[in-house]
Design a protein around this motif. Structure first.
Motif, short mmCIF file in Angstrom:
data_model
loop_
_atom_site.label_atom_id
_atom_site.label_comp_id
_atom_site.label_asym_id
_atom_site.label_seq_id
_atom_site.Cartn_x
_atom_site.Cartn_y
_atom_site.Cartn_z
N PHE A 105 0.81 -1.21 0.00
CA PHE A 105 0.00 0.00 0.00
C PHE A 105 0.85 1.27 0.00
O PHE A 105 0.37 2.33 -0.41
CB PHE A 105 -0.97 -0.04 1.18
CG PHE A 105 -2.12 -0.97 0.94
CD1 PHE A 105 -3.15 -0.62 0.08
CD2 PHE A 105 -2.17 -2.22 1.55
CE1 PHE A 105 -4.20 -1.48 -0.16
CE2 PHE A 105 -3.21 -3.08 1.32
CZ PHE A 105 -4.24 -2.72 0.46
N ASP A 106 2.09 1.19 0.44
CA ASP A 106 3.00 2.31 0.20
C ASP A 106 3.24 2.49 -1.29
O ASP A 106 3.31 3.62 -1.80
CB ASP A 106 4.33 2.07 0.92
CG ASP A 106 4.25 2.39 2.40
OD1 ASP A 106 3.35 3.16 2.77
OD2 ASP A 106 5.06 1.87 3.18
N ARG A 107 3.38 1.38 -1.98
CA ARG A 107 3.52 1.44 -3.44
C ARG A 107 2.24 1.98 -4.08
O ARG A 107 2.29 2.76 -5.04
CB ARG A 107 3.83 0.03 -3.96
CG ARG A 107 3.97 -0.10 -5.48
CD ARG A 107 4.25 -1.55 -5.83
NE ARG A 107 4.18 -1.78 -7.25
CZ ARG A 107 5.19 -1.63 -8.09
NH1 ARG A 107 6.36 -1.21 -7.64
NH2 ARG A 107 5.05 -1.87 -9.38
N LEU A 108 1.07 1.61 -3.53
CA LEU A 108 -0.20 2.12 -4.04
C LEU A 108 -0.28 3.64 -3.89
O LEU A 108 -0.80 4.33 -4.78
CB LEU A 108 -1.36 1.44 -3.31
CG LEU A 108 -2.77 1.97 -3.63
CD1 LEU A 108 -3.12 1.73 -5.10
CD2 LEU A 108 -3.80 1.32 -2.73
N VAL A 109 0.22 4.17 -2.77
CA VAL A 109 0.18 5.62 -2.56
C VAL A 109 0.97 6.34 -3.64
O VAL A 109 0.52 7.35 -4.21
CB VAL A 109 0.72 5.95 -1.15
CG1 VAL A 109 1.00 7.45 -1.02
CG2 VAL A 109 -0.26 5.50 -0.09
N ARG A 110 2.15 5.85 -3.97
CA ARG A 110 2.97 6.50 -4.99
C ARG A 110 2.30 6.42 -6.37
O ARG A 110 2.28 7.41 -7.12
CB ARG A 110 4.35 5.86 -5.05
CG ARG A 110 5.15 6.02 -3.76
CD ARG A 110 6.60 5.65 -3.98
NE ARG A 110 6.77 4.28 -4.42
CZ ARG A 110 6.92 3.26 -3.59
NH1 ARG A 110 6.93 3.48 -2.28
NH2 ARG A 110 7.08 2.03 -4.05
N LEU A 111 1.74 5.26 -6.70
CA LEU A 111 1.09 5.11 -7.99
C LEU A 111 -0.16 5.97 -8.10
O LEU A 111 -0.42 6.59 -9.14
CB LEU A 111 0.74 3.64 -8.23
CG LEU A 111 1.91 2.66 -8.38
CD1 LEU A 111 1.42 1.23 -8.38
CD2 LEU A 111 2.68 2.95 -9.65
N THR A 112 -0.96 6.01 -7.02
CA THR A 112 -2.19 6.78 -7.05
C THR A 112 -1.92 8.28 -7.13
O THR A 112 -2.67 9.02 -7.78
CB THR A 112 -3.04 6.46 -5.81
OG1 THR A 112 -3.24 5.04 -5.72
CG2 THR A 112 -4.40 7.14 -5.88
N THR A 113 -0.87 8.73 -6.48
CA THR A 113 -0.52 10.16 -6.57
C THR A 113 -0.27 10.56 -8.01
O THR A 113 -0.79 11.59 -8.50
CB THR A 113 0.72 10.45 -5.72
OG1 THR A 113 0.46 10.10 -4.35
CG2 THR A 113 1.11 11.91 -5.79
N THR A 114 0.49 9.76 -8.74
CA THR A 114 0.77 10.08 -10.14
C THR A 114 -0.49 9.97 -10.99
O THR A 114 -0.75 10.83 -11.85
CB THR A 114 1.85 9.12 -10.68
OG1 THR A 114 3.02 9.22 -9.87
CG2 THR A 114 2.21 9.46 -12.11
N SER A 115 -1.30 8.95 -10.78
CA SER A 115 -2.50 8.75 -11.60
C SER A 115 -3.50 9.88 -11.41
O SER A 115 -4.07 10.39 -12.38
CB SER A 115 -3.15 7.41 -11.26
OG SER A 115 -2.28 6.34 -11.52
N ASN A 174 -2.54 19.62 -8.42
CA ASN A 174 -1.54 19.15 -7.46
C ASN A 174 -2.23 18.25 -6.44
O ASN A 174 -2.88 18.73 -5.51
CB ASN A 174 -0.86 20.34 -6.78
CG ASN A 174 0.25 19.89 -5.85
OD1 ASN A 174 0.80 18.80 -6.01
ND2 ASN A 174 0.58 20.72 -4.88
N VAL A 175 -2.11 16.95 -6.60
CA VAL A 175 -2.77 15.98 -5.73
C VAL A 175 -1.71 15.29 -4.86
O VAL A 175 -0.67 14.88 -5.36
CB VAL A 175 -3.54 14.92 -6.57
CG1 VAL A 175 -4.22 13.91 -5.65
CG2 VAL A 175 -4.56 15.60 -7.46
N GLU A 176 -2.01 15.19 -3.58
CA GLU A 176 -1.14 14.49 -2.64
C GLU A 176 -1.93 13.36 -2.00
O GLU A 176 -3.00 13.61 -1.41
CB GLU A 176 -0.59 15.43 -1.57
CG GLU A 176 0.36 16.50 -2.09
CD GLU A 176 1.67 15.92 -2.60
OE1 GLU A 176 2.02 14.79 -2.16
OE2 GLU A 176 2.31 16.56 -3.43
N VAL A 177 -1.44 12.15 -2.11
CA VAL A 177 -2.08 10.98 -1.50
C VAL A 177 -1.20 10.50 -0.37
O VAL A 177 0.02 10.34 -0.55
CB VAL A 177 -2.30 9.86 -2.53
CG1 VAL A 177 -3.01 8.67 -1.88
CG2 VAL A 177 -3.11 10.37 -3.72
#
Length: 382
Positions: free
Chosen positions: A98-108, A116-119
């Motif tokens: 889910f740390d990996r999900l946070v990085r991917l979702t921020t970019t998506s 400017n979206v921060e997840v």
């Protein structure tokens, strides 16, 4: 007991004998006892004997806290009730996923909103499914998601603030959080459609986040606004709750992903790893050591000319000098065996004074696979 002894005992407890004698049934002594107890309590803390607990003390005794659904700091009766819950700390790989999900979702979401979206990952906790359904702040959109390869379901909840914030961003609304919200009305088709697109982006990122562990595709099964229609497990079943906060400058909200333990059971072995590839990753040092030891191992090979069955009575009649006729010619192949395992075939010959065998075909492929050894290890652990 004599009368003088009784008087001495009453004086020791501060009760006069006259009052008791004047009351034939001892009511005076009882009243004096009650007055003494009440007076002692008033002297000490000014409270009555039967003090009533306030709500905070009752909640502390029972261990209920509506603000925190996790099991980390539970106490009292609630700690006993939830003692069977499996803490997510026992699944180290889950937090990495889910740390990996946070990085991917921020970019998506940045590409989706052009803003400017921060997840951020707020928390990962273990909860009861029924307790979570009762704690969902309404209105909200509850999406039932299906993990196709795991053949089970999960739940994704998008709160109202994030829905309105996403609508403002995508449709060019003004910045600020002073927008009037109409509570109690159903979501419009546009709001549902745009929320659906955002959820599909997050599910696609979940597929990429789990891909290093196992390939899994998440699909939207249905979208609900009533928690009663989003029941995917029994109320007492344990589940993992992941809270993601999505901030877009001065607006945003939360997305909650709920995965019952039954859903992630097929990949439990992978989630128990301490780091990516712990079990199935290649270790060249160990491989080299194992290959060296195998090459240095000794084994015995037998060359079997021929086998046939004869009655035991004929066997017992054999004497020295009897001849056994094998129906074999010098060019017929012989079997090469290691124990009871048939390896290959060869042709008999001789080199000098030694009997030799020339291998005529490749070795037979082994019938035992790694799955057999893994099954034996599991039986040993049990």
């Amino acid at each position: 007991m004599s009368e003088s002894d009784t008087d001495d005992l009453l004086k020791e407890f501060g009760i006069s004998g006259d009052e008791e004698s004047s009351d034939g049934d001892g009511e005076g002594a009882a009243a004096e006892w009650a007055a003494m107890i009440e007076g002692g309590d008033d002297d000490e803390d000014g409270a009555a004997v039967d003090r009533i607990l306030n709500q905070d003390e009752i909640d502390n005794l029972l261990g209920f806290d509506s603000g925190d659904m996790g099991i980390g700091d539970l106490s009292g009766v609630q700690a006993l009730i939830n003692s069977a819950l499996v803490s997510y700390e026992r699944l180290p790989m889950l937090e990495i996923v889910f740390d990996r999900l946070v990085r991917l979702t921020t970019t998506s979401l940045r590409n989706f909103t052009s803003d400017n979206v921060e997840v951020s990952l707020d928390s990962i906790t273990s909860v009861r499914f029924g307790d979570y359904l009762n704690s969902i702040p309404l209105p909200a959109i509850l999406t039932v998601i299906k993990a196709e390869e795991w053949d089970n379901f999960g739940l994704m909840t998008v709160e109202s603030n994030l829905i309105y914030s996403m609508i403002d961003v995508l449709l060019g609304g003004r910045r600020g959080n002073n927008t009037i919200r109409v509570e109690g009305r159903p979501y419009t088709t546009i709001e549902m459609s745009l929320t659906n697109r955002m959820i599909e982006l997050i599910l696609d990122d979940m597929h990429k986040a789990f891909e290093p562990l196992t390939p899994v595709n998440f699909k939207i099964e249905r979208m609900e606004t009533n928690p009663r229609f989003a029941a995917i497990a029994r109320p007492a079943n344990a589940a993992i709750l992941i809270e993601l906060r999505i901030d877009m400058d001065d607006r945003g909200g939360k997305v909650e992903i709920l995965l019952p333990y039954a859903t992630i059971e097929p990949i439990r072995e992978q989630l128990l790893q301490m780091f990516m590839g712990e079990k199935f990753g290649r270790d060249p040092i160990w491989e080299g050591h194992l290959a060296t030891e195998i090459f240095n191992a000794d084994t015995s090979i037998e060359a079997v000319l021929h086998e046939w069955e004869i009655p035991l009575s004929d066997m017992l009649k054999l004497e020295e000098g009897d001849t056994l006729m094998f129906e074999r010619s010098p060019s017929d192949p012989v079997s090469l065996r290691c124990g009871d395992v048939m390896l290959t075939e060869g042709i008999m010959g001789h080199i000098g004074k030694n009997v030799s065998v020339r291998v005529t075909r490749p070795l037979n492929p082994p019938k035992v696979t790694m799955a057999v050894f893994e099954a034996m290890d599991e039986q040993g652990d049990d």
